[in-house]
Design a protein around this motif. Structure first.
Motif, PDB file in Angstrom:
ATOM      1  N   VAL A 168       0.840  -1.201   0.000  1.00  0.00           N
ATOM      2  CA  VAL A 168       0.000   0.000   0.000  1.00  0.00           C
ATOM      3  C   VAL A 168       0.874   1.249   0.000  1.00  0.00           C
ATOM      4  O   VAL A 168       1.902   1.292   0.671  1.00  0.00           O
ATOM      5  N   ASP A 169       0.426   2.253  -0.734  1.00  0.00           N
ATOM      6  CA  ASP A 169       1.037   3.572  -0.696  1.00  0.00           C
ATOM      7  C   ASP A 169       0.080   4.456   0.092  1.00  0.00           C
ATOM      8  O   ASP A 169      -0.990   4.816  -0.403  1.00  0.00           O
ATOM      9  N   PHE A 170       0.420   4.768   1.351  1.00  0.00           N
ATOM     10  CA  PHE A 170      -0.453   5.560   2.204  1.00  0.00           C
ATOM     11  C   PHE A 170      -0.494   7.030   1.798  1.00  0.00           C
ATOM     12  O   PHE A 170      -1.170   7.826   2.433  1.00  0.00           O
ATOM     13  N   GLY A 171       0.191   7.388   0.724  1.00  0.00           N
ATOM     14  CA  GLY A 171       0.128   8.735   0.192  1.00  0.00           C
ATOM     15  C   GLY A 171      -0.917   8.872  -0.912  1.00  0.00           C
ATOM     16  O   GLY A 171      -1.134   9.952  -1.428  1.00  0.00           O
ATOM     17  N   LYS A 172      -1.544   7.756  -1.280  1.00  0.00           N
ATOM     18  CA  LYS A 172      -2.553   7.757  -2.338  1.00  0.00           C
ATOM     19  C   LYS A 172      -3.834   7.116  -1.808  1.00  0.00           C
ATOM     20  O   LYS A 172      -3.825   5.958  -1.402  1.00  0.00           O
ATOM     21  N   ILE A 173      -4.912   7.860  -1.862  1.00  0.00           N
ATOM     22  CA  ILE A 173      -6.177   7.351  -1.338  1.00  0.00           C
ATOM     23  C   ILE A 173      -6.631   6.100  -2.093  1.00  0.00           C
ATOM     24  O   ILE A 173      -7.175   5.180  -1.498  1.00  0.00           O
TER      25      ILE A 173
END
Length: 165
Positions: free
Chosen positions: A33-38
């Protein structure tokens, strides 16, 4: 179509969002997961929706993650992370955490909503944006506010911290 043959609109979508069936026997899963992208964060919620009996979840933060262009607010995450969605989670591991706002909000909400959670392990990335002492203080505050008895461990290099409230 983009130069690689992929439709650029579909690349940023959450592919799990389109799954309509349930994986009733799925108990363990790993996601990147990229927590910078919703859209990337939404893949967690889509998986939980599709796997209503999931107990163990291992989330690896995308190593290319940056703070991202998306404004990740706790309220946005809270709208999607219902108590019912995380009711079966027992063990969650988050690897390569950098203490970005999306990551911290996710941890806080997970502690407050996953009443069945028995174990939470946060493995810090060597390059993070917050001193480990500050991160542990925030984690302790999140745990205290949650009233859960979860075993909460933070690993940073060779050090292990047991988070108590």
């Amino acid at each position: 179509m983009g130069h690689n043959g992929l439709d650029p609109i579909l690349v940023n979508e959450n592919p799990l969002e389109r799954i309509t069936w349930k994986f009733r026997n799925l108990r363990t899963s790993t996601l990147s997961v990229d927590f910078g992208k919703i859209s990337s964060i939404m893949s967690i919620f889509s998986l939980l929706r599709c796997a209503p009996q999931i107990e163990q979840l291992h989330i690896e933060v995308d190593l290319k993650e940056t703070q991202g262009d998306d404004e990740i607010h706790e309220g946005t995450l809270e709208a999607y992370m219902s108590d019912d969605l995380v009711k079966t989670l027992k063990c969650v591991t988050l690897a390569f955490i950098k203490c970005f706002p999306g990551e911290m909000s996710f941890i806080k909400l997970l502690l407050s909503k996953a009443a069945s959670l028995e174990s939470l392990k946060v493995m810090m990335f060597w390059h993070h944006i917050m001193p480990i002492s500050d991160a542990c203080l925030l984690f302790a505050a999140y745990k205290k506010a949650s009233s859960t008895q979860v075993k909460f461990i933070v690993e940073h290099g060779m050090d292990t911290f047991n988070i108590v409230s």
